[in-house]
Motif scaffolding. Structure first.
Motif, short mmCIF file in Angstrom:
data_model
loop_
_atom_site.label_atom_id
_atom_site.label_comp_id
_atom_site.label_asym_id
_atom_site.label_seq_id
_atom_site.Cartn_x
_atom_site.Cartn_y
_atom_site.Cartn_z
N LEU A 11 29.29 -4.76 12.21
CA LEU A 11 28.90 -3.36 12.13
C LEU A 11 29.22 -2.60 13.42
O LEU A 11 29.36 -1.39 13.42
N SER A 12 29.31 -3.34 14.51
CA SER A 12 29.50 -2.68 15.80
C SER A 12 30.97 -2.46 16.13
O SER A 12 31.31 -2.14 17.26
N ASP B 199 16.87 0.81 19.14
CA ASP B 199 17.85 1.70 18.52
C ASP B 199 18.40 1.07 17.25
O ASP B 199 18.63 -0.13 17.19
N ARG C 53 26.15 4.55 19.42
CA ARG C 53 27.23 3.58 19.29
C ARG C 53 28.55 4.17 19.76
O ARG C 53 28.94 5.25 19.36
N ASP D 109 21.14 -3.31 13.95
CA ASP D 109 22.25 -3.76 13.11
C ASP D 109 22.91 -5.00 13.70
O ASP D 109 23.23 -5.96 13.00
N VAL D 110 23.13 -4.94 15.00
CA VAL D 110 23.80 -6.03 15.69
C VAL D 110 22.95 -7.31 15.63
O VAL D 110 23.46 -8.40 15.40
N LEU E 137 25.43 -0.30 5.76
CA LEU E 137 25.04 0.18 7.08
C LEU E 137 26.26 0.49 7.95
O LEU E 137 26.13 0.97 9.07
N HIS F 71 21.33 1.01 15.90
CA HIS F 71 22.58 0.25 15.93
C HIS F 71 22.43 -1.08 16.64
O HIS F 71 23.17 -2.01 16.39
N VAL F 72 21.44 -1.18 17.54
CA VAL F 72 21.17 -2.48 18.16
C VAL F 72 20.52 -3.41 17.14
O VAL F 72 20.80 -4.60 17.09
N GLN G 135 25.31 8.67 17.05
CA GLN G 135 24.01 8.13 16.83
C GLN G 135 23.66 8.41 15.38
O GLN G 135 23.82 9.53 14.91
N ARG G 136 23.22 7.38 14.72
CA ARG G 136 22.89 7.61 13.34
C ARG G 136 21.48 8.16 13.27
O ARG G 136 20.51 7.45 13.39
N ASP H 149 25.96 -6.33 4.95
CA ASP H 149 25.28 -5.04 5.04
C ASP H 149 26.26 -3.89 5.13
O ASP H 149 26.19 -3.03 6.01
#
Lengths: 341, 645
Positions: B65-66, A150, B405, A155-156, B109, A152-153, B456-457, B106
């Motif tokens: 980012l999270s 995914d 997310r 990104d992490v 993002l 966003h994972v 969700q992107r 980033d």
């Protein structure tokens, strides 16, 4: 409970580039990991899981959740740093380096860590519950089918890989801890791309294909059948090779800090990077670091042109500057020309 | 607090502009925030993070980012609320970063909502929290520094504009310098402590310089003439609004202070302008209007290659926001790529009127035109909130599946099945004194339950339906079409869109690629697409409709957008209906299905039939002649409003 036998790393037929790339990362975990590209059934996962058997022991601070290295205070977690600052002794313990698997379906909270709910309800206090990135510190983080992860994972992972620290600001917890891991990913290119940023975080990449040589293919089947018939007996047969390789890796780890390169090779690495129009500096830096590791693996303390050539095959292919989905391949003649000049 | 132990700022080889920009924002926080762009691996993060050491005791707070909203803005303090039985405020990251530096790797993002919140608090200097029964207001100020790789997508102009300074890392091509980079990287990795000691003197000198500059700053004066110069510079750069002037002035003051002066010189403003102006040039309404007029003019003109490319160039320069690196990219590709030059020659040959008029022989495969200007894909007037706000993120779909997310918590509408435990506990905390203890520190009631809101992107789903018939086959035209579609695919890649590809020629439509995230596959299929035969336009449209209906069933959350590329010359008859009439009929079905669509008209013959335009109208689609597209650089797709004909 008796542990299930794992197919021995040394018993894998062929796939020399993949094996070398994995071994180099065990010798020097700061190389940046490996991306293994290839079709299904090319022993990608087998190799990574088999690698676990060859991993060396680590010295860690006893009881530390992140296995901090007592010898590297720069990378201490908050707890170890506090102990050290207070002048307290840091008890040591030995443990084995591990392969920590990150499944494609993993949720973000499991990866970065989250609020310890049980603790919060029972005691009314906030506590951080470490995730996979914490487990992966100083270990190998293995992501099968990393291209399907995914967004966003990813990104992490990028966040953590950038500075070797996992910063958590979510679900009521504010916490950061060291997360330096060897990232090993496998992917089948037919199933989709991998983001360039994530690609760039891999130190090395290899493309594996099935063996074409009939005799080799027969050997693959023979060994597989033998293994399935009696895994333990099969492993015993390969014990000698396994031990030898493990010892060779240990020797290389000890040799590596003393391994050197000369200025000429540095200049050549830089020249290759400029000529191939790679992005940024990771290519040249990794090229030299990999060459040094290759030299150490060969039992030498001086990296040579030949080491750089072997390193180039693993370092360069995924680092060419290209626009999205532009196809480019390494001009190997040019690389050779520069190195041999 | 842990001491800074990273790679020293002073040891970064080259990148003088980035270092200067960092020093400017560290000297004067009123310069606004700093955005550092650059290709991967060009020491963006290393340089920025290294600045912590010279930042005069100010700390870097990393924004991951999270991050969830509660941790960004602040929320209920669970522990204190439980202990004291009153609602207490737990400061979020923004509050904790007060007086310090907020750092985002980033940053492009980062979810736009989070970025908007950060930028708003940063600009206003106030954080107001109204949530979880808390009412909290505090003044905070911090310096915002972010990095990004423009290849992963950039910001729309309005967001970019809110960054005070922008700087890009340079590509280093000097071999000796690069070798030094390797040497230092190895040396630092080998023994960080010893390496840092080697640069301790230079670090101390930088710290002193910064300290001196900070002391000087309040005394730096701006003569009247410099004020005027500031205004002139911004006007010349066609900047919108007055933010640019303020940032330029403050950055100029910082530059003067760094140089050890208490008065601003033109040279300071010139230096500041390097960082303040490039990312906001040419965005004023006048500039836009000028652009419009030019476009209108050029429409009337005969289409000559030289002429076209000139207009294009002007547009590229004027239609900001175009980050410097993007321009550079293109120039570099154009000049360095040998193949491109060959293409150029080829193109000239093909521009020959004779070859243009004669249709290409059957089944040719044209190579895409690599010099087609970049295209932006805008889907306007969507159903989701983000789109209406024009925040640039194409479609941020709220997902009801337990994926994506976790961004914040809310009261569940019905039964809570994706419980946000942290928010639930916070909701329960204030009531504990009045509740019967159940053996735990917390007793949670049904009414406390909060549910996770996840995002969700995902981008849109685009279906490219490409006319590959012989009439399109005039070689150059297909090259341009492929060039344009490739640019759109490139856009789609950055936005994580799904794409499908369908071609129609001879007597049927063919699905070349089912909906996929793999833009790479789409690109390959497109490049290989041969041209030849008649034009079964109606079949193409029907196949598109079927494919969208099927795709939509599988992925309920994404609204597919149809992009039809054709010259409209339908001539393949199937059944009794005349081909054009059949196409119009099929187009109407698409309109009734309320599918968002755009038609790219490639018709370039001397006698224009204008069928594609009629088809567009029947479909309720926006209509774009290919030539205009290449000039404007934007494909705007609006909502298909049924019945609006």
């Amino acid at each position: 409970m008796k542990r299930k036998a794992v197919y021995p790393f040394t018993a894998i037929v062929g796939q020399e580039a993949m094996k070398l790339a994995l071994i180099l990362n065990v010798i020097d975990p700061s190389l940046g990991g490996v991306l293994i590209k290839g079709e299904k059934g090319t022993a990608k996962s087998t190799a990574v899981r088999a690698l676990a058997e060859l991993l060396p022991a680590l010295t860690a601070v006893h009881g530390c959740r992140f296995r901090c290295d007592p010898a590297v205070p720069e990378h201490f977690c908050d707890d170890c740093a506090a102990l050290a600052a207070a002048g307290q002794p840091l008890p040591e313990e030995k443990m084995k380096m591990r392969v920590v698997e990150l499944p494609v379906s993993a949720t973000e909270d499991r990866v970065v860590g989250t609020l310890d709910i049980e603790h919060a309800i029972k005691h009314g206090e906030k506590k951080f519950e470490p995730g996979l990135l914490a487990e992966a510190n100083r270990n190998i983080l293995y992501v099968d089918e990393i291209n399907l992860l995914d967004d966003h994972v990813v990104d992490v992972l990028l966040d953590a890989a950038a500075m070797g620290v996992n910063t958590v600001e979510r679900e009521g917890v504010s916490y950061s801890h060291p997360a330096r891991f060897v990232l090993v990913g496998t992917m089948n290119p037919e199933e989709g791309d991998i983001r360039p940023q994530l690609l760039d975080r891999f130190g090395l990449s290899v493309t594996v294909t099935g063996e074409h040589e009939p005799s080799q293919r027969v050997e693959v089947i023979k060994r597989r059948l033998a293994y399935e018939e009696d895994p333990d007996a099969f492993c015993r047969r390969w014990e000698k090779e396994q031990t030898q390789l493990a010892e060779r890796i240990m020797a290389a780890r000890q040799l590596l800090p003393r391994t050197e390169t000369d200025d000429e090779l540095l200049l050549k690495a830089a020249e290759v990077a400029v000529a191939l129009q790679v992005d940024g500096h990771r290519a040249d830096i990794t090229l030299i670091k990999t060459a040094l590791t290759v030299a150490a693996f060969e039992g030498r303390t001086q990296a040579t042109k030949e080491d750089v050539k072997r390193a180039a095959a693993l370092v360069l292919p995924h680092r060419l500057r290209r626009l999205p989905f532009e196809e480019k391949t390494v001009d190997w003649d040019k690389v050779k020309e520069i190195l041999d000049a | 607090m842990k001491k800074f132990e990273g790679y020293p700022f002073a040891a970064v080889v080259g990148q003088e502009k980035v270092k200067k920009a960092l020093l400017l924002v560290l000297v004067n926080s009123r310069c606004g925030s700093l955005l550092i762009g650059g290709r991967r691996g060009t020491a963006k993060s290393v340089t920025a993070r290294g600045a912590e050491e010279v930042a005069q005791g100010r700390r870097f707070f990393t924004l991951p980012l999270s991050i969830t909203e509660d941790m960004l803005l602040g929320s209920l303090d669970l522990e204190r609320t439980l202990q004291k039985g009153v609602r207490a405020f737990a400061p979020g990251l923004l509050s904790r970063a007060d007086g310090n530096i907020l750092y985002v790797d980033d940053i492009n993002l980062l979810r736009r909502e989070v970025l908007a919140a950060v930028q708003t608090v940063h600009a206003a200097g106030v954080n107001t929290v109204e949530r979880e029964g808390l009412s909290h207001r505090e003044e905070i100020s911090f310096t915002l520094i972010g990095t990004m790789d423009p290849a992963e997508g950039t910001f729309p102009g309005t967001v970019l504009d809110r960054f005070g300074l922008y700087v890009e890392t340079e590509d280093m091509t000097d071999v000796k310098q690069r070798a030094e980079v390797i040497r230092r990287a190895l040396s630092f990795a080998g023994d960080p402590g010893a390496f840092r000691k080697k640069f301790a003197k230079e670090t101390a000198e930088l710290q002193r310089q910064l300290e001196r500059a900070q002391q000087l700053l309040p005394r730096v004066e701006v003569p009247e003439a410099m004020l005027e110069l500031t205004a002139q510079m911004c006007a010349r750069a066609l900047c919108a609004g007055h933010r640019a002037e303020l940032y330029l002035l403050e950055a100029g003051k910082a530059a003067a202070a760094l140089a050890g002066r208490t008065f601003v010189l033109p040279a300071d403003l010139d230096e500041a302008a390097l960082f303040v102006l490039p990312h906001r040039m040419g965005r004023s309404p006048q500039a836009q209007q000028q652009l419009q007029e030019e476009n209108d003019d050029s429409k009337e003109e005969e289409e000559k290659p030289e002429n076209r490319s000139e207009t294009q160039k002007e547009n590229e320069e004027e239609s900001a926001p175009q980050l410097p690196s993007q321009n550079k990219n293109r120039e570099a590709d154009g000049s360095k790529d040998k193949e491109d030059n060959e293409n150029e020659e080829e193109k000239e040959k093909e521009e020959d009127p004779h070859s243009q008029e004669s249709p290409a022989p059957a089944d040719e495969t044209a190579a895409p035109d690599k010099n087609f200007p970049p295209l932006q894909l805008l889907v306007a007037a969507g159903r989701s909130r983000q789109e209406r706000r024009g925040s640039g993120k194409r479609s941020l779909t709220r997902t009801s599946l337990k994926q994506g997310r976790y961004v914040r918590a809310e009261l569940p509408g019905g039964e809570a099945d994706d419980i946000a435990l942290d928010a639930t506990i916070r909701a329960a905390a204030p009531w504990q004194r009045w509740r019967e203890p159940q053996g735990c520190a917390l007793t949670v009631w049904q009414s406390d339950l909060r549910q996770k809101v996840r995002e969700q992107r995902i981008g849109n789903t685009f279906l490219f339906a490409v006319d590959a018939s012989g009439s399109m086959g005039a070689w150059e035209r297909m090259r341009a079409v492929k060039g344009a579609v490739l640019q759109l695919l490139r856009e789609a890649y950055q936005k994580r869109d799904r794409v499908g590809l369908l071609a129609f020629r001879r007597d049927r439509a063919e699905v070349l690629l089912p909906f996929t995230h793999s833009i790479e596959l789409a690109q390959k299929a497109l490049v290989r697409l041969p041209t030849g035969g008649k034009t079964p336009l109606a079949e193409g449209l029907t196949a598109a409709l079927t494919m969208i209906a099927q795709g939509n069933k599988a992925q309920k959350e994404q609204e597919p957008v149809l992009i039809l590329v054709t010259d409209g010359r339908a001539n393949a008859r199937s059944g009794a209906t005349e081909p054009v009439a059949a196409a119009l009929k099929a187009a109407e079905r698409i309109r009734r299905a309320k599918i968002k669509a755009a038609v790219i008209d490639t018709e370039r013959d001397f006698i224009k039939l204008g069928i594609a335009q009629k088809v567009a109208a029947a479909m309720g689609a926006s209509y774009h002649p290919l030539r205009k597209l290449s000039q404007e650089g934007v494909l705007r797709i609006v909502e298909n409003l049924e019945g609006e004909l």
